[in-house]
Design a protein around this motif. Structure first.
Motif, PDB file in Angstrom:
ATOM      1  N   GLU A 178       0.835  -1.197   0.000  1.00 29.93           N
ATOM      2  CA  GLU A 178       0.000   0.000   0.000  1.00 29.93           C
ATOM      3  C   GLU A 178       0.872   1.251   0.000  1.00 29.93           C
ATOM      4  OE1 GLU A 178      -3.301  -0.354   2.752  1.00 29.93           O
ATOM      5  OE2 GLU A 178      -3.624   1.805   2.592  1.00 29.93           O
ATOM      6  N   TYR A 181       6.447   4.958  -0.303  1.00 33.92           N
ATOM      7  CA  TYR A 181       7.226   6.186  -0.193  1.00 33.92           C
ATOM      8  C   TYR A 181       8.146   6.176   1.013  1.00 33.92           C
ATOM      9  CZ  TYR A 181       4.191   7.599  -3.904  1.00 33.92           C
ATOM     10  OH  TYR A 181       3.530   7.642  -5.100  1.00 33.92           O
ATOM     11  N   ALA A 231      -2.850  10.061  14.915  1.00 35.44           N
ATOM     12  CA  ALA A 231      -3.141  11.210  14.044  1.00 35.44           C
ATOM     13  C   ALA A 231      -2.337  12.432  14.481  1.00 35.44           C
ATOM     14  CB  ALA A 231      -4.639  11.521  14.073  1.00 35.44           C
ATOM     15  N   ARG A 232      -2.263  12.643  15.800  1.00 37.11           N
ATOM     16  CA  ARG A 232      -1.536  13.798  16.323  1.00 37.11           C
ATOM     17  C   ARG A 232      -0.063  13.745  15.928  1.00 37.11           C
ATOM     18  NH1 ARG A 232       1.321  15.799  20.380  1.00 37.11           N
ATOM     19  NH2 ARG A 232       1.798  13.773  21.256  1.00 37.11           N
ATOM     20  N   LEU A 233       0.549  12.547  16.032  1.00 39.73           N
ATOM     21  CA  LEU A 233       1.970  12.423  15.711  1.00 39.73           C
ATOM     22  C   LEU A 233       2.225  12.619  14.221  1.00 39.73           C
ATOM     23  CD1 LEU A 233       2.883   9.436  18.045  1.00 39.73           C
ATOM     24  CD2 LEU A 233       3.626  11.808  18.278  1.00 39.73           C
ATOM     25  N   ILE A 234       1.362  12.059  13.379  1.00 40.69           N
ATOM     26  CA  ILE A 234       1.544  12.225  11.934  1.00 40.69           C
ATOM     27  C   ILE A 234       1.463  13.698  11.565  1.00 40.69           C
ATOM     28  CG2 ILE A 234       0.365  11.833   9.717  1.00 40.69           C
ATOM     29  CD1 ILE A 234       0.133   8.982  10.358  1.00 40.69           C
ATOM     30  N   ARG A 235       0.532  14.425  12.211  1.00 37.39           N
ATOM     31  CA  ARG A 235       0.412  15.855  11.925  1.00 37.39           C
ATOM     32  C   ARG A 235       1.619  16.621  12.459  1.00 37.39           C
ATOM     33  NH1 ARG A 235      -4.327  17.228  14.502  1.00 37.39           N
ATOM     34  NH2 ARG A 235      -3.091  17.819  16.273  1.00 37.39           N
ATOM     35  N   TYR A 237       4.675  15.695  13.120  1.00 39.49           N
ATOM     36  CA  TYR A 237       5.961  15.468  12.469  1.00 39.49           C
ATOM     37  C   TYR A 237       5.872  15.468  10.938  1.00 39.49           C
ATOM     38  CZ  TYR A 237       7.479  14.493  17.205  1.00 39.49           C
ATOM     39  OH  TYR A 237       7.757  14.613  18.536  1.00 39.49           O
ATOM     40  N   ASP A 238       4.742  15.948  10.404  1.00 34.33           N
ATOM     41  CA  ASP A 238       4.562  16.050   8.946  1.00 34.33           C
ATOM     42  C   ASP A 238       4.908  14.759   8.214  1.00 34.33           C
ATOM     43  OD1 ASP A 238       3.766  18.667   9.234  1.00 34.33           O
ATOM     44  OD2 ASP A 238       5.745  19.506   8.831  1.00 34.33           O
ATOM     45  N   ILE A 240       4.067  11.009   6.137  1.00 38.52           N
ATOM     46  CA  ILE A 240       3.137  10.379   5.201  1.00 38.52           C
ATOM     47  C   ILE A 240       2.646   9.072   5.817  1.00 38.52           C
ATOM     48  CG2 ILE A 240       2.967   9.257   2.936  1.00 38.52           C
ATOM     49  CD1 ILE A 240       4.826  11.327   1.839  1.00 38.52           C
ATOM     50  N   VAL A 257      -1.175   8.362   6.074  1.00 44.14           N
ATOM     51  CA  VAL A 257      -1.807   9.661   6.327  1.00 44.14           C
ATOM     52  C   VAL A 257      -3.234   9.733   5.804  1.00 44.14           C
ATOM     53  CG1 VAL A 257      -0.896  10.798   4.260  1.00 44.14           C
ATOM     54  CG2 VAL A 257      -1.395  12.159   6.280  1.00 44.14           C
ATOM     55  N   ASP A 258      -3.554   9.029   4.707  1.00 40.89           N
ATOM     56  CA  ASP A 258      -4.918   9.130   4.173  1.00 40.89           C
ATOM     57  C   ASP A 258      -5.929   8.489   5.122  1.00 40.89           C
ATOM     58  OD1 ASP A 258      -3.479   6.857   3.324  1.00 40.89           O
ATOM     59  OD2 ASP A 258      -5.068   6.333   1.925  1.00 40.89           O
ATOM     60  N   VAL A 260      -5.491   8.390   8.302  1.00 42.95           N
ATOM     61  CA  VAL A 260      -5.511   9.276   9.453  1.00 42.95           C
ATOM     62  C   VAL A 260      -6.446  10.465   9.219  1.00 42.95           C
ATOM     63  CG1 VAL A 260      -4.065  11.030  10.523  1.00 42.95           C
ATOM     64  CG2 VAL A 260      -3.361   8.650  10.558  1.00 42.95           C
ATOM     65  N   MET A 261      -6.509  10.962   7.986  1.00 40.17           N
ATOM     66  CA  MET A 261      -7.387  12.102   7.717  1.00 40.17           C
ATOM     67  C   MET A 261      -8.847  11.720   7.922  1.00 40.17           C
ATOM     68  SD  MET A 261      -5.686  14.562   4.910  1.00 40.17           S
ATOM     69  CE  MET A 261      -6.810  15.808   5.433  1.00 40.17           C
ATOM     70  N   VAL A 264      -9.411  11.701  11.630  1.00 39.01           N
ATOM     71  CA  VAL A 264      -9.527  13.052  12.170  1.00 39.01           C
ATOM     72  C   VAL A 264     -10.938  13.593  11.943  1.00 39.01           C
ATOM     73  CG1 VAL A 264      -8.768  15.445  11.881  1.00 39.01           C
ATOM     74  CG2 VAL A 264      -7.077  13.618  12.001  1.00 39.01           C
TER      75      VAL A 264
ATOM     76  N   GLN B  44      13.953  15.810  16.378  1.00 38.99           N
ATOM     77  CA  GLN B  44      13.101  16.243  15.266  1.00 38.99           C
ATOM     78  C   GLN B  44      12.960  17.775  15.268  1.00 38.99           C
ATOM     79  OE1 GLN B  44      11.455  14.171  13.073  1.00 38.99           O
ATOM     80  NE2 GLN B  44      12.136  12.256  14.023  1.00 38.99           N
ATOM     81  N   VAL B  46      10.484  19.841  14.805  1.00 41.62           N
ATOM     82  CA  VAL B  46       9.375  20.456  15.538  1.00 41.62           C
ATOM     83  C   VAL B  46       9.632  20.426  17.047  1.00 41.62           C
ATOM     84  CG1 VAL B  46       8.025  18.328  15.471  1.00 41.62           C
ATOM     85  CG2 VAL B  46       6.866  20.479  15.875  1.00 41.62           C
ATOM     86  N   TYR B 181       6.840  12.885  -4.686  1.00 39.85           N
ATOM     87  CA  TYR B 181       6.090  11.637  -4.828  1.00 39.85           C
ATOM     88  C   TYR B 181       5.048  11.710  -5.938  1.00 39.85           C
ATOM     89  CZ  TYR B 181       8.558  10.498  -0.632  1.00 39.85           C
ATOM     90  OH  TYR B 181       9.564  10.254   0.264  1.00 39.85           O
ATOM     91  N   LYS B 199       6.135   6.214  -7.360  1.00 36.63           N
ATOM     92  CA  LYS B 199       5.952   4.769  -7.255  1.00 36.63           C
ATOM     93  C   LYS B 199       5.860   4.133  -8.645  1.00 36.63           C
ATOM     94  CE  LYS B 199       2.623   1.307  -5.635  1.00 36.63           C
ATOM     95  NZ  LYS B 199       1.458   1.013  -4.797  1.00 36.63           N
ATOM     96  N   ARG B 235      -8.682  14.859   1.356  1.00 42.20           N
ATOM     97  CA  ARG B 235      -9.175  13.756   2.182  1.00 42.20           C
ATOM     98  C   ARG B 235     -10.064  12.822   1.368  1.00 42.20           C
ATOM     99  NH1 ARG B 235     -12.040  16.365   6.208  1.00 42.20           N
ATOM    100  NH2 ARG B 235     -13.851  16.108   4.909  1.00 42.20           N
ATOM    101  N   ASP B 238      -8.004  10.721  -1.054  1.00 43.96           N
ATOM    102  CA  ASP B 238      -6.821  10.066  -0.476  1.00 43.96           C
ATOM    103  C   ASP B 238      -5.526  10.485  -1.162  1.00 43.96           C
ATOM    104  OD1 ASP B 238      -8.415   8.725   1.306  1.00 43.96           O
ATOM    105  OD2 ASP B 238      -8.559   6.906   0.094  1.00 43.96           O
ATOM    106  N   VAL B 257      -0.243  17.322   1.676  1.00 46.66           N
ATOM    107  CA  VAL B 257      -1.130  16.835   2.725  1.00 46.66           C
ATOM    108  C   VAL B 257      -0.685  17.297   4.119  1.00 46.66           C
ATOM    109  CG1 VAL B 257       0.015  14.590   3.012  1.00 46.66           C
ATOM    110  CG2 VAL B 257      -2.392  14.800   3.543  1.00 46.66           C
ATOM    111  N   ASP B 258       0.606  17.468   4.362  1.00 51.20           N
ATOM    112  CA  ASP B 258       1.034  17.871   5.710  1.00 51.20           C
ATOM    113  C   ASP B 258       0.592  19.297   6.028  1.00 51.20           C
ATOM    114  OD1 ASP B 258       2.923  18.394   3.667  1.00 51.20           O
ATOM    115  OD2 ASP B 258       4.410  18.949   5.143  1.00 51.20           O
ATOM    116  N   MET B 261      -3.149  19.130   6.893  1.00 49.99           N
ATOM    117  CA  MET B 261      -3.502  18.632   8.222  1.00 49.99           C
ATOM    118  C   MET B 261      -3.459  19.758   9.250  1.00 49.99           C
ATOM    119  SD  MET B 261      -2.410  14.701   8.627  1.00 49.99           S
ATOM    120  CE  MET B 261      -3.517  14.597   9.991  1.00 49.99           C
ATOM    121  N   ASP B 262      -2.509  20.680   9.086  1.00 51.33           N
ATOM    122  CA  ASP B 262      -2.452  21.839   9.989  1.00 51.33           C
ATOM    123  C   ASP B 262      -3.675  22.730   9.786  1.00 51.33           C
ATOM    124  OD1 ASP B 262      -0.039  20.882  10.876  1.00 51.33           O
ATOM    125  OD2 ASP B 262       1.141  22.129   9.523  1.00 51.33           O
TER     126      ASP B 262
END
Lengths: 462, 462
Positions: A178, A181, A231-235, A237-238, A240, A257-258, A260-261, A264, B44, B46, B181, B199, B235, B238, B257-258, B261-262
């Motif tokens: 799936e 990247y 979700a919080r961590l993916i956001r 630390y930007d 995928i 990330v998809d 996760v959206m 959210v 990191q 952030v 990507y 990919k 979203r 995807d 996407v990053d 999310m913000d």
């Protein structure tokens, strides 16, 4: 057909879903399966899924069978569970193998969660042992955890490869994965060592050792991590995708990330429903039947009604004050209503602050003091206005003073209540959002009438 | 130093930010710059940004200068605008070129939005003409649109390449591009023709013509598309990124996407604040001073207070009813409170439904009828309880009947009001979330007392 067919170039993006829906319907009505097929080739899976959902049930399977095998899987993953289930009843054995057997494991698990056990059992028998095992792995984790929402279809590389060898391996394995990247590097026992991105692999000379470009300080989660935290961590630390490890720090899956959206959005809906004192279960509210809707809402209303019986009990017990000055009754709704609004504001900012971490660095004491002062300031401004209004209405200075000073006290207390209750709920590991506008308003009603009558007695010398 | 240094492997992910913060502080206090430097290498961006923000101002620039050039850019992008601005004052000319000149254009634009015009002018002079142009391009678009939040640093490919040639081009250009990507394919005049994913490029044989693997039915947005719509599309479909085209359908940028999310988090906060009748401006509420806080909240409270003066006016005008049965006063808060809660529930589901599209397919009439029936059902259940309670409290059947039947009527009307007002606001292009719990509660207060006294007069024959 003389009409020009579906032409996305000339259509604004937000119109496309409706267009696909209408054209598919028309083409099926005219039994024009060839054009319907070519419409579906160019449309996006999620739009096709919505179009199929809107068709009469008997047509759904006909439309679905116009899809190519690969697209059928993708569309099937986007369908509502009820439609997925209806289609399964129609599927032949081979279709089950082709579609359910080839879904991403995380989507399949979501489907299995909803299906009757008997149907799941039958489906499971028809899947390959490998897919069966993947599904069982995910179903073994708790709902709403990283383990349940992850996909086990990631590519892991060994550290001793060169960049060129790594790319060769991705070429071999990429089709069934799936996510390509981010590639995760593991040792022989599958312990997570680090990550390389496909970008770095492509930009680096093929004979470079992979270990030269590995990122070793990696953000990862465990299988038990709550999906909101994922979700919080993916956001934050930007990312995928984020790797999921088990208790022995072995890589077991990846959350993308998809997915996760979608989480959210679903969590936001739940939060907002809770803020409005509506019980939510993550399903589409407007498709639930009315009895279920009433049942979902009545629980909170009963609790609030029960709390409000105290208000009437208190007023009842103060009837002598009202006999003395019946005019005081006129200002009860204004006072407790305004107090409720001030409290609702405080609880809103605190609840949101608790869920976005803004409050964490400040701490409880500072937040309460801040809100108490804010409540006092607001109370002074509003109290002055209310006093003026009360005097205009009654031409009775003592009533006006009682109303004005009560509002100052109620306002400040409402702020403190609206701030404290979400913290208490958080402390006891309950959802702070339960202490939202409707609940705070009701609590402030009770406190408000106590303060009002206390001040009235004091100033009237009763 | 005898303490073991920062060791992310043994630290739960959620503890890392605090750990970085504390360790950096300790190392700087001990003037141990070497170890501080190596701490920052593994942390990191952030987390480093948050750690620097928490340092005393004079240390911020010292800590910042321990970072490698590349990481410094990344950390700088994550800093709060106030800290970014403080650092700029300290920067030498070369640092401005290295850091501000190399930020991603979208982050730079966000910084320039906040800085005083004089500072922006000075910075602009020190940037390369190319970077200056990119910044000017983005600043030319309206706030909260795709044009403003996109990055112009994407890779576009020509259609007549082979897969191998495309990969060569990516190797050349990839370093300076935010996103590799998704690669966009354009014609000579930069019109967007389609997309290939990295990919697909990696998984395909190098001598395949690029045109064989291009996805041509592409979701794109225009520079004027609202950022919430951009988030919704990413979203829905995807995506990792979405291309942005100008009026002539030429590719001008990409939103990733990053960034989205913000935006989603920020918009959710705004929605929730609006639902709680708190005016929001996207800044951190808990860092705003109290006068500003009070000012932000008092506007809505005044409007609500004004609405509530009608309640007291109405009750005042019905004093003859209260003189007759002063017991009726005791149930006013219970009735209007419960009505407010029922209305708040309806407005909550409708407001959320309007913002997630769930309502769109149903239409106004169906939703109102649904909610009216739900309100009636709830009213019947709650009315029965309230009637019982009123009888217990007063042993007066006529008061009990007045209370019970009023609650049925108020409940139904509250549902209809809570449903209708958000729709009206939506129709007039206002934010439906303004019609949330506090406002609905207040409107229902007014309607509630009217209904209550009307029914009381009717049943008491006054």
């Amino acid at each position: 057909m003389t009409e020009p067919l579906f032409s996305p170039e000339n259509t604004p993006t937000e119109e496309i879903p409706k267009l696909v829906k209408n054209q598919l319907q028309t083409l099926l009505e005219n039994n024009n399966l060839e054009q319907a097929k070519s419409l579906l080739v160019s449309a996006q899976a999620v739009d096709i899924a919505e179009a199929i959902e809107s068709l009469p049930e008997s047509w759904q399977v006909i439309a679905f069978r116009l899809l190519s095998k690969e697209k059928a899987i993708d569309v099937y993953e986007h369908l509502d569970t009820t439609v997925q289930q209806a289609l399964i009843e129609e599927f032949k054995r081979q279709e089950v193998i082709d579609i359910v057997g080839n879904m991403s494991p995380d989507d399949r698990v979501r489907l299995f969660d909803e299906l009757p056990a008997k149907v799941v059992g039958r489906l499971r028998e028809q899947m390959s042992p490998k897919e069966r095992e993947k599904t069982a792995l995910l179903l073994g984790y708790q709902e709403n955890t990283a383990g349940r929402i992850m996909t086990p279809e990631y590519i892991s590389l060994k550290e001793n490869l060169t960049v060129g060898q790594a790319l060769q391996q991705i070429k071999r394995l990429g089709k069934s994965s799936e996510l390509v990247y981010y590639l995760y590097v593991t040792d022989k026992s599958r312990h997570l060592l680090g990550m390389v991105s496909l970008k770095d692999l492509v930009l680096t000379e093929p004979d470079t050792p992979l270990s030269d470009i590995i990122t070793r300080d990696l953000i990862s989660v465990s299988t038990e991590t709550d999906q909101e935290e994922v979700a919080r961590l993916i956001r934050r630390y930007d990312l995928i995708a984020i790797p999921v490890v088990d208790r022995e720090a072995r890589l077991v899956g990846v959350v993308t990330v998809d997915d996760v959206m979608d989480i959210v959005e679903q969590e936001t809906t739940e939060d907002i429903y809770t803020l409005g004192a509506v019980q939510s279960e993550g399903d589409n509210y407007f498709q639930t039947n009315l009895i279920a809707v009433a049942r979902k809402r009545v629980v909170w209303l009963m609790i609030l009604l029960f709390t409000n019986t105290f208000t009437s009990g208190i007023i009842e017990s103060q009837e002598d004050v009202l006999q003395e000055r019946v005019a005081l009754a006129a200002f009860i709704p204004l006072l407790i209503g305004t107090g409720g609004n001030v409290g609702a504001q405080s609880s809103t900012v605190v609840i949101r602050g608790l869920s976005t971490d803004q409050v964490r660095s400040l701490g409880f004491a500072k937040v309460v003091i801040r809100e108490a002062i804010a409540g006092l300031l607001l109370g002074l401004m509003l109290g002055a206005i209310a006093m003026g209004w009360a005097y205009l209405l009654r031409k009775d200075l003592s009533v006006a003073i009682i109303v004005g000073s009560s509002l100052v006290a109620i306002s400040m207390l409402a702020s403190v209540t609206g701030t404290t209750l979400p913290f208490i709920f958080k402390f006891y590991k309950l959802d702070p959002a339960l202490m939202s506008a409707p609940f705070i308003t009701t609590v402030v009603d009770v406190l408000g009438v106590i303060i009002y009558f206390y001040i009235a007695r004091l100033l009237l010398g009763l």
